[in-house]
Design an enzyme around this catalytic site. Structure first.
Site, PDB file in Angstrom:
ATOM      1  N   THR A   1      85.709  69.588  -3.686  1.00 32.85           N
ATOM      2  CA  THR A   1      85.643  69.415  -5.140  1.00 32.85           C
ATOM      3  C   THR A   1      84.258  68.942  -5.575  1.00 32.85           C
ATOM      4  O   THR A   1      83.559  68.247  -4.823  1.00 32.85           O
ATOM      5  CB  THR A   1      86.723  68.410  -5.632  1.00 32.85           C
ATOM      6  OG1 THR A   1      86.265  67.788  -6.837  1.00 32.85           O
ATOM      7  CG2 THR A   1      86.984  67.305  -4.644  1.00 32.85           C
TER       8      THR A   1
ATOM      9  N   TYR B   1      99.451  75.805  -7.087  1.00 30.48           N
ATOM     10  CA  TYR B   1      98.847  76.362  -8.312  1.00 30.48           C
ATOM     11  C   TYR B   1      97.812  77.435  -7.975  1.00 30.48           C
ATOM     12  O   TYR B   1      97.829  78.535  -8.553  1.00 30.48           O
ATOM     13  CB  TYR B   1      98.204  75.197  -9.085  1.00 30.48           C
ATOM     14  CG  TYR B   1      97.343  75.552 -10.281  1.00 30.48           C
ATOM     15  CD1 TYR B   1      97.814  76.381 -11.295  1.00 30.48           C
ATOM     16  CD2 TYR B   1      96.056  75.009 -10.412  1.00 30.48           C
ATOM     17  CE1 TYR B   1      97.012  76.669 -12.405  1.00 30.48           C
ATOM     18  CE2 TYR B   1      95.261  75.293 -11.511  1.00 30.48           C
ATOM     19  CZ  TYR B   1      95.747  76.130 -12.498  1.00 30.48           C
ATOM     20  OH  TYR B   1      94.955  76.413 -13.592  1.00 30.48           O
TER      21      TYR B   1
ATOM     22  N   GLU C   1      84.808  55.184 -14.559  1.00 32.59           N
ATOM     23  CA  GLU C   1      83.845  56.280 -14.501  1.00 32.59           C
ATOM     24  C   GLU C   1      82.868  56.128 -15.662  1.00 32.59           C
ATOM     25  O   GLU C   1      83.185  55.482 -16.665  1.00 32.59           O
ATOM     26  CB  GLU C   1      84.557  57.640 -14.608  1.00 32.59           C
ATOM     27  CG  GLU C   1      85.312  57.822 -15.924  1.00 32.59           C
ATOM     28  CD  GLU C   1      86.139  59.113 -16.012  1.00 32.59           C
ATOM     29  OE1 GLU C   1      86.198  59.871 -15.040  1.00 32.59           O
ATOM     30  OE2 GLU C   1      86.726  59.332 -17.090  1.00 32.59           O
TER      31      GLU C   1
ATOM     32  N   TYR D   1      91.333  60.118  -3.574  1.00 33.97           N
ATOM     33  CA  TYR D   1      91.492  61.562  -3.365  1.00 33.97           C
ATOM     34  C   TYR D   1      90.130  62.208  -3.128  1.00 33.97           C
ATOM     35  O   TYR D   1      89.931  62.948  -2.157  1.00 33.97           O
ATOM     36  CB  TYR D   1      92.190  62.202  -4.575  1.00 33.97           C
ATOM     37  CG  TYR D   1      91.823  63.657  -4.745  1.00 33.97           C
ATOM     38  CD1 TYR D   1      92.278  64.618  -3.827  1.00 33.97           C
ATOM     39  CD2 TYR D   1      90.991  64.084  -5.783  1.00 33.97           C
ATOM     40  CE1 TYR D   1      91.917  65.951  -3.966  1.00 33.97           C
ATOM     41  CE2 TYR D   1      90.632  65.409  -5.921  1.00 33.97           C
ATOM     42  CZ  TYR D   1      91.100  66.340  -5.005  1.00 33.97           C
ATOM     43  OH  TYR D   1      90.730  67.658  -5.126  1.00 33.97           O
TER      44      TYR D   1
HETATM   45  N1  LIG Z   1      93.298  72.585  -9.385  1.00 32.88           N
HETATM   46  C1  LIG Z   1      92.057  72.130  -9.515  1.00 32.88           C
HETATM   47  O1  LIG Z   1      91.541  71.941 -10.627  1.00 32.88           O
HETATM   48  C2  LIG Z   1      91.244  71.843  -8.286  1.00 32.88           C
HETATM   49  C3  LIG Z   1      89.900  71.484  -8.446  1.00 32.88           C
HETATM   50  C4  LIG Z   1      89.126  71.219  -7.310  1.00 32.88           C
HETATM   51  C5  LIG Z   1      89.698  71.309  -6.048  1.00 32.88           C
HETATM   52  N2  LIG Z   1      91.012  71.644  -5.928  1.00 32.88           N
HETATM   53  C6  LIG Z   1      91.577  71.710  -4.569  1.00 32.88           C
HETATM   54  O2  LIG Z   1      92.165  72.981  -4.367  1.00 32.88           O
HETATM   55  C7  LIG Z   1      93.322  72.867  -3.542  1.00 32.88           C
HETATM   56  C8  LIG Z   1      94.530  73.475  -4.235  1.00 32.88           C
HETATM   57  O3  LIG Z   1      94.752  72.793  -5.471  1.00 32.88           O
HETATM   58  P1  LIG Z   1      96.038  73.088  -6.346  1.00 32.88           P
HETATM   59  O4  LIG Z   1      95.709  72.663  -7.729  1.00 32.88           O
HETATM   60  O5  LIG Z   1      96.509  74.479  -6.089  1.00 32.88           O
HETATM   61  O6  LIG Z   1      97.059  72.033  -5.711  1.00 32.88           O
HETATM   62  P2  LIG Z   1      98.624  72.200  -5.386  1.00 32.88           P
HETATM   63  O7  LIG Z   1      99.148  70.836  -5.127  1.00 32.88           O
HETATM   64  O8  LIG Z   1      99.289  73.008  -6.429  1.00 32.88           O
HETATM   65  O9  LIG Z   1      98.615  73.013  -4.004  1.00 32.88           O
HETATM   66  C9  LIG Z   1      98.482  72.402  -2.749  1.00 32.88           C
HETATM   67  C10 LIG Z   1      99.592  72.914  -1.849  1.00 32.88           C
HETATM   68  O10 LIG Z   1      99.398  72.378  -0.544  1.00 32.88           O
HETATM   69  C11 LIG Z   1     100.647  71.972  -0.018  1.00 32.88           C
HETATM   70  N3  LIG Z   1     100.400  70.900   0.963  1.00 32.88           N
HETATM   71  C12 LIG Z   1      99.868  69.670   0.742  1.00 32.88           C
HETATM   72  N4  LIG Z   1      99.823  68.966   1.874  1.00 32.88           N
HETATM   73  C13 LIG Z   1     100.325  69.759   2.855  1.00 32.88           C
HETATM   74  C14 LIG Z   1     100.545  69.590   4.250  1.00 32.88           C
HETATM   75  N5  LIG Z   1     100.270  68.449   4.874  1.00 32.88           N
HETATM   76  N6  LIG Z   1     101.077  70.624   4.950  1.00 32.88           N
HETATM   77  C15 LIG Z   1     101.389  71.794   4.342  1.00 32.88           C
HETATM   78  N7  LIG Z   1     101.202  72.012   3.016  1.00 32.88           N
HETATM   79  C16 LIG Z   1     100.683  70.998   2.280  1.00 32.88           C
HETATM   80  C17 LIG Z   1     101.442  71.509  -1.238  1.00 32.88           C
HETATM   81  O11 LIG Z   1     102.832  71.542  -1.012  1.00 32.88           O
HETATM   82  C18 LIG Z   1     100.975  72.485  -2.315  1.00 32.88           C
HETATM   83  O12 LIG Z   1     101.825  73.605  -2.407  1.00 32.88           O
HETATM   84  C19 LIG Z   1      93.487  71.374  -3.242  1.00 32.88           C
HETATM   85  O13 LIG Z   1      92.923  71.087  -1.997  1.00 32.88           O
HETATM   86  C20 LIG Z   1      92.709  70.718  -4.357  1.00 32.88           C
HETATM   87  O14 LIG Z   1      92.236  69.463  -3.978  1.00 32.88           O
HETATM   88  C21 LIG Z   1      91.791  71.908  -7.002  1.00 32.88           C
END
Ligand SMILES: NC(=O)c1ccc[n+]([C@@H]2O[C@H](COP(=O)([O-])OP(=O)(O)OC[C@H]3O[C@@H](n4cnc5c(N)ncnc54)[C@H](O)[C@@H]3O)[C@@H](O)[C@H]2O)c1
Length: 389
Positions: free
Chosen positions: A144, A11, A328, A181
């Site tokens: 986060t 995303y 929570e 998580y």
């Molecule tokens: N979306 C939010 O609201 C939000 C908020 C706070 C933090 N985050 C953090 O931001 C980051 C991205 O979030 P997102 O919403 O884009 O998530 P997402 O799941 O869409 O993207 C994560 C990507 O990492 C890849 N991935 C996971 N484990 C892997 C591994 N072992 N090896 C290779 N690739 C791997 C997945 O296939 C995925 O494409 C995450 O770390 C998430 O915790 C997101």
């Protein structure tokens, strides 16, 4: 800059890759497509089907004449990570590649263990690969705001100064996360801090709030560039879910009283913040923490804004309070500092009525794709029965 984006199929990762490429940086993208597998396991899909990463990158080259390098592999495999870092020689590593869902991690023992093994092992492999192949590179790691929990005092940016028995020290801010998580992110933070202190690596931990939004400047350029937008109970963040519920005439599902307050930001600001962090690296040996959000809202406030947006669009949006599947506080003090990215020049895109209206219009366009069964929470923090093999 040579920018290596880990989790570049996700995303946030895919729009980030296009953002840096559009700015003229040399972009490398790595992913193992695990997210696509978790979607299949849970029986859910993004609002709009997302083309393969290979296809998106080909289309990007065709439209912009800019190349992105793609490497497919799992960060928990240290050989893949070492080879990747040796080959790419990145100046900046933007690390998104983790299991990102609190409910997914709270499903059962297996998903809790998987989340922590995946997230911690991947990040440790990144730190060791940096030490070996690019010790001057800058790690920009997505953490986060949920790492802090909801303490009854102000949340500082990473560190707090404590007076204790007449002596003073500045230490990492105490963490009280609310899921396995979020705990994985806390453990990552400590591991990264340690690598900076002991090996002199440089890192910025972005304690990101809840992200909302469908489009960025680049995703809007071509249908193939859309990003993986989730509205379901596992991967859908709260406002993204509300927008889709409103679009299909379903009530907004509010967990408990709705007084839960969090930091939020537009996906466009995720790109801006990551860009600011990447172009202003921390010093060697410095572990820097930025609280990456632009506004605080309670879930109830968001629901009210959604109802108002619905009214503007001629929709009657209802709110439904349901039993909170999480453990929570539903009413609490919340005041989190977030000035460091502003000092670097962040120009926030705030949550105006126009922003919600535009998200709603997009969700309405794709309303026939929506699986309404996927709104209601099916994972509870306590009380679930684990199925044993
Ligand atoms: N979306 C939010 O609201 C939000 C908020 C706070 C933090 N985050 C953090 O931001 C980051 C991205 O979030 P997102 O919403 O884009 O998530 P997402 O799941 O869409 O993207 C994560 C990507 O990492 C890849 N991935 C996971 N484990 C892997 C591994 N072992 N090896 C290779 N690739 C791997 C997945 O296939 C995925 O494409 C995450 O770390 C998430 O915790 C997101």
């Amino acid at each position: 800059m040579r920018v290596l984006i880990l989790g570049g199929d996700g995303y946030l990762g895919w729009p980030t890759a296009m953002h840096f490429s559009a700015a003229g940086d040399d972009v490398w993208v790595a992913d193992n497509f695990a997210k696509r597998k978790w979607e299949l396991e849970e029986g859910i899909a993004p609002l709009v089907a997302v083309p393969t990463l290979h296809r998106r990158i080909r289309r990007w080259k065709a439209l912009t004449d800019k190349t992105m390098h793609i490497r497919v592999g799992d960060l928990t495999n240290h050989r893949f990570v070492y080879n990747l870092f040796e080959e790419a020689q990145p100046d900046v590593i933007v690390h998104y590649a983790e299991q990102p869902s609190a409910p997914y991690s709270m499903q059962n023992r297996a998903t809790a263990v998987f989340t922590q093994v995946n997230n911690l092992t991947g990040t440790l492999n990144v730190l060791f690969a940096m030490r070996r192949h690019c010790p001057d590179a800058h790690l920009v790691k997505l953490g986060t705001m949920g790492e802090y929990g909801t303490p009854n005092i102000d949340i500082e940016e990473g560190y707090i100064t404590i007076n204790h028995n007449g002596r003073t020290d500045t230490v990492l801010y105490p963490k009280q996360p609310g899921s396995y998580y979020h705990l994985s992110k806390v453990h990552d933070s400590h591991n990264i801090n340690f690598a900076c202190r002991i090996w002199g690596l440089r890192a910025t931990d972005l304690n990101q709030g809840v992200v909302y939004g469908i489009d960025t400047d680049q995703t809007a350029l071509d249908p193939d560039f859309r990003t993986s937008f989730h509205y379901d109970h596992v991967f859908g963040t709260v406002l993204n879910r509300f927008v889709v519920q409103a679009a299909v005439g379903e009530p907004l599902t509010l967990y408990g009283k709705g007084g839960q307050t969090r930091g939020f930001l537009n996906i466009r600001d995720t790109l801006q913040c990551v860009d600011l962090a990447a172009r202003n690296p921390s010093n060697a040996g410095e572990y820097r923490v930025f609280n990456q959000f632009t506004e605080q809202f309670s879930v109830m406030e968001l629901a009210d804004r959604m109802v108002a947006a619905g009214k503007r669009a001629g929709l009657k949006v209802k709110i439904r309070h349901i039993d909170n599947p999480r453990v929570e506080l539903e009413e609490h003090y919340y005041n989190a500092k977030h000035s460091k990215l502003n000092e670097l020049g962040l120009n926030p895109s705030l949550l105006t009525g126009a922003v919600i209206d535009s998200m709603l219009a997009t969700a309405q366009t794709y309303r026939s794709n929506v699986d309404k069964e996927m709104f209601l929470p099916q994972i509870r923090w306590v009380g679930g029965q684990e199925r044993l093999p």
